[in-house]
Write a protein that holds these residues in place. Structure first.
Motif, PDB file in Angstrom:
ATOM      1  N   GLU A  98     -79.606  12.555  54.503  1.00 53.92           N
ATOM      2  CA  GLU A  98     -80.180  12.072  55.755  1.00 53.92           C
ATOM      3  C   GLU A  98     -81.440  11.275  55.476  1.00 53.92           C
ATOM      4  N   THR A  99     -81.641  10.233  56.270  1.00 55.30           N
ATOM      5  CA  THR A  99     -82.901   9.497  56.266  1.00 55.30           C
ATOM      6  C   THR A  99     -83.360   9.333  57.706  1.00 55.30           C
ATOM      7  N   PRO A 100     -84.649   9.097  57.927  1.00 54.43           N
ATOM      8  CA  PRO A 100     -85.106   8.843  59.299  1.00 54.43           C
ATOM      9  C   PRO A 100     -84.344   7.661  59.899  1.00 54.43           C
ATOM     10  N   VAL A 101     -84.026   7.753  61.163  1.00 51.81           N
ATOM     11  CA  VAL A 101     -83.143   6.769  61.790  1.00 51.81           C
ATOM     12  C   VAL A 101     -83.767   5.375  61.849  1.00 51.81           C
ATOM     13  N   LEU A 102     -85.077   5.294  61.734  1.00 57.24           N
ATOM     14  CA  LEU A 102     -85.752   3.997  61.756  1.00 57.24           C
ATOM     15  C   LEU A 102     -85.794   3.317  60.389  1.00 57.24           C
ATOM     16  N   GLU A 103     -85.294   3.985  59.348  1.00 60.17           N
ATOM     17  CA  GLU A 103     -85.239   3.371  58.023  1.00 60.17           C
ATOM     18  C   GLU A 103     -84.217   2.235  58.037  1.00 60.17           C
ATOM     19  N   LYS A 104     -84.633   1.051  57.645  1.00 61.58           N
ATOM     20  CA  LYS A 104     -83.757  -0.119  57.724  1.00 61.58           C
ATOM     21  C   LYS A 104     -82.806  -0.223  56.531  1.00 61.58           C
ATOM     22  N   ASN A 105     -83.133   0.436  55.430  1.00 57.78           N
ATOM     23  CA  ASN A 105     -82.258   0.432  54.255  1.00 57.78           C
ATOM     24  C   ASN A 105     -82.099   1.871  53.764  1.00 57.78           C
ATOM     25  N   PRO A 106     -81.272   2.669  54.467  1.00 54.44           N
ATOM     26  CA  PRO A 106     -81.179   4.108  54.157  1.00 54.44           C
ATOM     27  C   PRO A 106     -80.782   4.391  52.715  1.00 54.44           C
ATOM     28  N   ALA A 107     -79.890   3.586  52.145  1.00 52.29           N
ATOM     29  CA  ALA A 107     -79.399   3.857  50.794  1.00 52.29           C
ATOM     30  C   ALA A 107     -80.516   3.818  49.766  1.00 52.29           C
ATOM     31  N   LYS A 108     -81.529   2.976  49.992  1.00 51.57           N
ATOM     32  CA  LYS A 108     -82.627   2.850  49.032  1.00 51.57           C
ATOM     33  C   LYS A 108     -83.892   3.572  49.463  1.00 51.57           C
ATOM     34  N   SER A 109     -83.824   4.224  50.598  1.00 50.60           N
ATOM     35  CA  SER A 109     -85.008   4.906  51.127  1.00 50.60           C
ATOM     36  C   SER A 109     -85.414   6.087  50.250  1.00 50.60           C
ATOM     37  N   LYS A 110     -86.724   6.226  50.031  1.00 51.41           N
ATOM     38  CA  LYS A 110     -87.250   7.360  49.273  1.00 51.41           C
ATOM     39  C   LYS A 110     -87.485   8.578  50.162  1.00 51.41           C
ATOM     40  N   LYS A 111     -87.175   8.426  51.447  1.00 50.86           N
ATOM     41  CA  LYS A 111     -87.370   9.532  52.388  1.00 50.86           C
ATOM     42  C   LYS A 111     -86.106  10.366  52.577  1.00 50.86           C
ATOM     43  N   GLY A 112     -85.055  10.062  51.819  1.00 50.21           N
ATOM     44  CA  GLY A 112     -83.796  10.775  51.982  1.00 50.21           C
ATOM     45  C   GLY A 112     -83.881  12.235  51.580  1.00 50.21           C
ATOM     46  N   ILE A 113     -83.222  13.073  52.339  1.00 52.15           N
ATOM     47  CA  ILE A 113     -83.133  14.502  52.034  1.00 52.15           C
ATOM     48  C   ILE A 113     -81.670  14.926  52.099  1.00 52.15           C
ATOM     49  N   TYR A 114     -81.349  16.013  51.403  1.00 49.36           N
ATOM     50  CA  TYR A 114     -79.976  16.520  51.381  1.00 49.36           C
ATOM     51  C   TYR A 114     -79.874  17.763  52.256  1.00 49.36           C
ATOM     52  N   ILE A 115     -78.787  17.798  53.028  1.00 51.00           N
ATOM     53  CA  ILE A 115     -78.531  18.875  53.983  1.00 51.00           C
ATOM     54  C   ILE A 115     -77.137  19.430  53.717  1.00 51.00           C
TER      55      ILE A 115
END
Length: 461
Positions: free
Chosen positions: A291-308
């Motif tokens: 998951e990444t915050p919904v406002l992230e424009k490039n989720p695949a490269k986002s450093k805010k990703g977490i695993y659920i």
């Protein structure tokens, strides 16, 4: 199971393939317990068909078993009594007796076992398909449960069967709004509790349906050492994955709160760069998601990703039950339940939030939402958020799984988050509040005046 619920889309796709005039090649796959076999039996029940379920027997035994299934389907005993030196010989005999003037469905269930026993089976099938069946009146369906292997053998570019499939169906768990058909006498709150246990997996729902309460079902099916789902998590991993121990450790780490790749590596003792392979396997099985915050424009490269842990049953197992397994192994269910009850209540609340996001997703067009999820930073969190193509928030929502009604202060706090952190709001944005126990009179009055405020309590409808 004596019920067939919410597979209309998949049935329509299968019927569409049956309605064709040339050969149709269908791949149906997904994790176990989702009702793939039930779906195929229902589809083929009123059609000329041959159904064969493979197992781990020797290749010669599998060939004999398929010959027997074909003989029964075509009412041709000589098919069964003959010996076949190769798969080609069996396919040729089948074609000789198969009626040429009508559509015929041939189903290979648990297809991955055929490929495990004979690694060249997909090549054999590809050759026969290209030379014979692709121009015939046959509907060939390959069905399997080991998701990664089914993809490798039927859909991947490296597979001999690549490009042959005219339809591919990935079967998923049933959505929350449909489970009332499995549990017709449960209240809305009870449905959510049972969904938190079963995750919309038809087999689990069927097993849970006789129980009056969530606690009874959990105790009898999962917590008791003789419960039919007591060893389900481990058995499913062993059946689906060749490296179950590593994946078990990862699920345990995520379930106990390690959500970032570095945290999972620290908890499991595995290098972070070696975790990707196992996480991909778990994502293929829809047991884990990133998951990444919904406002992230490039989720695949986002450093805010977490695993659920995305599957509710597995989330409950690793998040609440597994840490206390020693108590349950000695049938000390009641004292142990008092330990895990707070954890279970938190997991119910998490499941409620996910169902609320599903509710928005199902109405994406109405809310002008191209993506639905959560929005968070180190300073705030928004339970339900949706954005449009401009990455503006069209939905800002709060969920409360509580015995108390939501009051106007909750709306004010939500509005304050948006203003304080300067979050981008769309001109048609709405505030959507979800509550297990309803809303106070002052909030209902405000919502009647402010048409941008939505109050939702009956998610099962």
């Amino acid at each position: 199971m004596n019920k067939f619920i919410n597979r209309d889309k998949e049935l329509a796709q299968l019927e569409s393939q049956y309605g064709g005039t040339s050969g149709s090649f269908v791949v149906l796959y997904g994790r176990r317990r989702l009702g793939k076999t039930c779906l195929l039996r229902h589809f083929a029940a009123d059609k000329p068909h041959c159904y064969f379920m493979a197992d781990r027997a020797a290749e010669c035994d599998l060939r004999r078993s398929l010959a027997k299934a074909m003989a029964l389907a075509l009412r041709e005993p000589t098919l069964e009594t003959a010996e076949y030196a190769s798969w080609y010989d069996l396919f040729a005999a089948f074609d000789r007796f198969r009626p040429s003037d009508q559509r015929f469905v041939l189903i290979f269930d648990e297809y991955q076992y055929l490929c495990q026993v004979q690694s060249a089976f997909s090549s054999f099938l590809q050759k026969w398909w290209d030379e014979h069946w692709c121009r015939s009146n046959i509907v060939l369906i390959l069905c399997g449960s080991v998701t990664s292997m089914m993809y490798k053998e039927t859909l991947a570019a490296s597979s001999p069967l690549y490009g042959r499939a005219s339809a591919q169906l990935l079967l998923r768990p049933i959505g929350f709004r449909h489970i009332s058909k499995f549990l017709p006498h449960k209240t809305g709150a009870q449905l959510l509790e049972f969904f938190a246990l079963t995750g919309g997996v038809p087999r689990y729902l069927h097993l849970a349906s006789p129980y009056r309460s969530f606690k009874e079902a959990l105790a009898a099916l999962v917590l008791h050492p003789d419960g039919i789902l007591h060893n389900e998590a481990r058995q499913l991993l062993q059946e689906e994955i060749q490296t179950p121990n590593q994946c078990w450790s990862i699920l345990n780490a995520i379930g106990s709160g390690a959500n970032r790749i570095s945290e999972i590596a620290g908890r499991t003792g595995q290098p972070a760069n070696k975790l990707t392979r196992y996480l991909d396997l778990l994502k293929d099985l829809h047991l884990v998601r990133r998951e990444t915050p919904v406002l992230e424009k490039n989720p695949a490269k986002s450093k805010k990703g977490i695993y659920i842990v995305s599957d509710p049953f597995f989330r409950m197992w690793f998040g609440a039950i597994y840490p206390y397994m020693s108590f349950f192994e000695f049938a000390e269910t009641e004292p142990a339940y008092s330990r895990i009850e707070p954890l279970i209540n938190n997991l119910k609340a998490e499941c409620y939030e996910e169902v609320c996001r599903q509710w928005i997703q199902e109405r994406a067009l109405y809310f002008n939402a191209t993506s639905v999820g959560r929005q968070w930073s180190s300073a705030y969190e928004i339970d339900v958020a949706a954005v449009n193509t401009k990455f503006e928030l069209t939905v800002v929502g709060e969920c409360k799984w509580s015995e108390n009604k939501i009051g106007i202060s909750i709306f004010q706090e939500l509005e304050e988050k948006v203003l304080s952190y300067n979050l981008p709001l769309a001109v048609d944005s709405r505030y959507v509040l979800f509550s297990k126990s309803g809303f106070t009179a002052d909030l209902e009055e405000l919502a009647s005046i402010n048409k941008n405020i939505f109050l939702v309590s009956g998610l099962e409808k």
